[in-house]
Design a protein around this motif. Sequence first.
Motif, PDB file in Angstrom:
ATOM      1  N   PHE A  28       0.820  -1.199   0.000  1.00 12.20           N
ATOM      2  CA  PHE A  28       0.000   0.000   0.000  1.00 12.20           C
ATOM      3  C   PHE A  28       0.862   1.260   0.000  1.00 12.20           C
ATOM      4  CE2 PHE A  28      -2.480   3.273   2.276  1.00 12.20           C
ATOM      5  CZ  PHE A  28      -3.570   3.351   1.425  1.00 12.20           C
ATOM      6  N   ALA A  29       1.959   1.219   0.793  1.00 11.89           N
ATOM      7  CA  ALA A  29       2.872   2.365   0.858  1.00 11.89           C
ATOM      8  C   ALA A  29       3.522   2.614  -0.496  1.00 11.89           C
ATOM      9  CB  ALA A  29       3.940   2.125   1.927  1.00 11.89           C
ATOM     10  N   VAL A  30       3.892   1.539  -1.197  1.00 17.60           N
ATOM     11  CA  VAL A  30       4.495   1.674  -2.526  1.00 17.60           C
ATOM     12  C   VAL A  30       3.489   2.292  -3.501  1.00 17.60           C
ATOM     13  CG1 VAL A  30       5.387   0.405  -4.525  1.00 17.60           C
ATOM     14  CG2 VAL A  30       6.182  -0.165  -2.217  1.00 17.60           C
ATOM     15  N   VAL A  31       2.238   1.793  -3.448  1.00 17.12           N
ATOM     16  CA  VAL A  31       1.196   2.318  -4.339  1.00 17.12           C
ATOM     17  C   VAL A  31       0.960   3.806  -4.067  1.00 17.12           C
ATOM     18  CG1 VAL A  31      -1.252   2.205  -4.919  1.00 17.12           C
ATOM     19  CG2 VAL A  31       0.082   0.097  -4.674  1.00 17.12           C
ATOM     20  N   ILE A  32       0.863   4.164  -2.783  1.00 20.01           N
ATOM     21  CA  ILE A  32       0.643   5.560  -2.411  1.00 20.01           C
ATOM     22  C   ILE A  32       1.803   6.434  -2.889  1.00 20.01           C
ATOM     23  CG2 ILE A  32       0.518   7.177  -0.481  1.00 20.01           C
ATOM     24  CD1 ILE A  32      -2.080   5.758  -1.054  1.00 20.01           C
ATOM     25  N   THR A  33       3.035   5.936  -2.739  1.00 19.13           N
ATOM     26  CA  THR A  33       4.212   6.700  -3.176  1.00 19.13           C
ATOM     27  C   THR A  33       4.187   6.928  -4.681  1.00 19.13           C
ATOM     28  OG1 THR A  33       5.536   5.792  -1.353  1.00 19.13           O
ATOM     29  CG2 THR A  33       6.735   6.736  -3.238  1.00 19.13           C
ATOM     30  N   LEU A  34       3.879   5.854  -5.428  1.00 19.00           N
ATOM     31  CA  LEU A  34       3.821   5.990  -6.891  1.00 19.00           C
ATOM     32  C   LEU A  34       2.703   6.930  -7.317  1.00 19.00           C
ATOM     33  CD1 LEU A  34       4.408   2.268  -7.969  1.00 19.00           C
ATOM     34  CD2 LEU A  34       6.020   4.177  -8.143  1.00 19.00           C
ATOM     35  N   PHE A  35       1.544   6.812  -6.674  1.00  9.93           N
ATOM     36  CA  PHE A  35       0.406   7.659  -7.021  1.00  9.93           C
ATOM     37  C   PHE A  35       0.705   9.118  -6.695  1.00  9.93           C
ATOM     38  CE2 PHE A  35      -3.692   9.689  -6.067  1.00  9.93           C
ATOM     39  CZ  PHE A  35      -4.358   9.454  -7.264  1.00  9.93           C
ATOM     40  N   THR A  36       1.333   9.350  -5.533  1.00  5.62           N
ATOM     41  CA  THR A  36       1.685  10.717  -5.146  1.00  5.62           C
ATOM     42  C   THR A  36       2.684  11.310  -6.127  1.00  5.62           C
ATOM     43  OG1 THR A  36       1.311  10.196  -2.816  1.00  5.62           O
ATOM     44  CG2 THR A  36       2.630  12.150  -3.311  1.00  5.62           C
ATOM     45  N   SER A  37       3.672  10.504  -6.524  1.00  4.78           N
ATOM     46  CA  SER A  37       4.660  10.974  -7.499  1.00  4.78           C
ATOM     47  C   SER A  37       3.982  11.311  -8.815  1.00  4.78           C
ATOM     48  CB  SER A  37       5.738   9.903  -7.723  1.00  4.78           C
ATOM     49  OG  SER A  37       6.430   9.623  -6.530  1.00  4.78           O
ATOM     50  N   PHE A  38       3.023  10.484  -9.193  1.00  7.95           N
ATOM     51  CA  PHE A  38       2.274  10.726 -10.432  1.00  7.95           C
ATOM     52  C   PHE A  38       1.516  12.045 -10.341  1.00  7.95           C
ATOM     53  CE2 PHE A  38      -1.604  10.374 -12.961  1.00  7.95           C
ATOM     54  CZ  PHE A  38      -1.108   9.965 -14.192  1.00  7.95           C
ATOM     55  N   MET A  39       0.836  12.251  -9.202  1.00  8.77           N
ATOM     56  CA  MET A  39       0.059  13.464  -9.030  1.00  8.77           C
ATOM     57  C   MET A  39       0.957  14.698  -8.989  1.00  8.77           C
ATOM     58  SD  MET A  39      -3.204  12.694  -8.876  1.00  8.77           S
ATOM     59  CE  MET A  39      -3.989  14.015  -7.972  1.00  8.77           C
ATOM     60  N   VAL A  40       2.094  14.597  -8.326  1.00  9.52           N
ATOM     61  CA  VAL A  40       2.990  15.735  -8.148  1.00  9.52           C
ATOM     62  C   VAL A  40       3.740  16.066  -9.428  1.00  9.52           C
ATOM     63  CG1 VAL A  40       5.083  16.507  -6.951  1.00  9.52           C
ATOM     64  CG2 VAL A  40       3.234  15.416  -5.668  1.00  9.52           C
ATOM     65  N   TRP A  41       4.093  15.076 -10.230  1.00 12.27           N
ATOM     66  CA  TRP A  41       4.919  15.328 -11.420  1.00 12.27           C
ATOM     67  C   TRP A  41       4.114  15.298 -12.719  1.00 12.27           C
ATOM     68  CZ3 TRP A  41       5.859  12.061 -15.599  1.00 12.27           C
ATOM     69  CH2 TRP A  41       6.781  12.567 -16.527  1.00 12.27           C
ATOM     70  N   TYR A  42       3.411  14.220 -12.984  1.00 12.08           N
ATOM     71  CA  TYR A  42       2.801  14.032 -14.302  1.00 12.08           C
ATOM     72  C   TYR A  42       1.698  15.039 -14.584  1.00 12.08           C
ATOM     73  CZ  TYR A  42       0.185  12.034 -18.163  1.00 12.08           C
ATOM     74  OH  TYR A  42      -0.475  11.867 -19.356  1.00 12.08           O
ATOM     75  N   ILE A  43       0.757  15.187 -13.643  1.00 12.54           N
ATOM     76  CA  ILE A  43      -0.383  16.059 -13.895  1.00 12.54           C
ATOM     77  C   ILE A  43       0.047  17.512 -14.124  1.00 12.54           C
ATOM     78  CG2 ILE A  43      -2.486  17.042 -12.895  1.00 12.54           C
ATOM     79  CD1 ILE A  43      -3.109  14.321 -11.749  1.00 12.54           C
ATOM     80  N   PRO A  44       0.910  18.099 -13.256  1.00 16.16           N
ATOM     81  CA  PRO A  44       1.375  19.466 -13.556  1.00 16.16           C
ATOM     82  C   PRO A  44       2.132  19.560 -14.875  1.00 16.16           C
ATOM     83  CG  PRO A  44       1.780  18.932 -11.270  1.00 16.16           C
ATOM     84  CD  PRO A  44       1.370  17.655 -11.928  1.00 16.16           C
ATOM     85  N   ALA A  45       2.964  18.556 -15.165  1.00 13.18           N
ATOM     86  CA  ALA A  45       3.740  18.597 -16.410  1.00 13.18           C
ATOM     87  C   ALA A  45       2.829  18.536 -17.626  1.00 13.18           C
ATOM     88  CB  ALA A  45       4.743  17.445 -16.429  1.00 13.18           C
ATOM     89  N   GLN A  46       1.832  17.648 -17.587  1.00 17.37           N
ATOM     90  CA  GLN A  46       0.922  17.508 -18.716  1.00 17.37           C
ATOM     91  C   GLN A  46       0.014  18.728 -18.849  1.00 17.37           C
ATOM     92  OE1 GLN A  46       1.020  14.945 -20.992  1.00 17.37           O
ATOM     93  NE2 GLN A  46      -0.330  16.333 -22.106  1.00 17.37           N
TER      94      GLN A  46
END
Length: 327
Positions: A28-46
């Motif tokens: 769960f911690a790994v999933v949360i970390t990946l999802f947070t990274s996605f939200m913090v990096w991918y969405i603003p970049a896109q």
Amino acid sequence: MSKSRLFRVSPNREDRGVAEIVGAILLFAVVITLFTSFMVWYIPAQTTSNEVHYEQQTKSTLGSLISDIHDGTPGTGSTISQSISLGISGVSIFSSPQDTEFSILPQSASFNATLAFSVSLNVTNSTGTHSVSFFNESYSVSGTMASNGNTEYVTPINYVVEDGSLFQNYGNGQPSNTLGPMPMGIVNSSGQYGLSLSIFGITGQSETFSSTQSQVVNLGVNSSQSYAYRSGSFASIGGSQYTVNNLTLDNLSYSINSSLVNAWNYGLFGQFNTSQAGYQNVIGMKSWNFTALPFSATVSGNRITMTNSNAVPLNSISTEYLLLYGL
């Protein structure tokens, strides 16, 4: 001789349960970390990429509209059509496309302009040489067109069309700038000047397009007028054919009243003055002279006015007047 014995310890049910819980927590911690990274990096970049694309496309399509307006001065009753970029794409799954606007504002209080000039012609026909005060024109226009899009990750740019020129307006007190073209052009050829003047306005009803997709904007030509004369060329004056020997600009007053007066002032200064003064210095000037040309500009409030200081010998003159309305 003694023998050692090996014993295998089997985990009990409680140990297995704890291991499964710990594994689930780690996963769960790994999933949360990946999802947070996605939200913090991918969405603003896109989102940034989508907003930049919108602003670039808006600039390009409005540039094409400006080109169409200047293309040969369309005749009264004709139509100018151009697809204008609207809408900022969303990030798939996470956000929807965002509406942007394009407005035609005939009654805009932010801009109006007047152009008045007189030109004398020395001409020859079968009856001899004559002086003709042929040009004595006066025009008054108002109205703007503007795009409006609320960007989150890049500096918002509203593109504004005034008098056939395209401007980038950043708002919030930041300097605006002009992308041209300027409504006045002068070429000096050994003391003989080629002068071009254009003035464009908008009439009719206000209209606003709001969409997530490009929209075709149709502009009708309410009225238009153009002149083009050159020394040594033939001209039809009063129904008679003449050879133009020379032309003289007697008087010129081109006055632009705009909330973007600083951008107008800096754009015109950059075209007609070679001093290379910086933006802050130019916008602080209340008057300046055209370099090596008998013209000057004065600024008062939101108005900049260009005039000639004396009669100007012309090699050629071309003028364009166009009054548009939304269809």
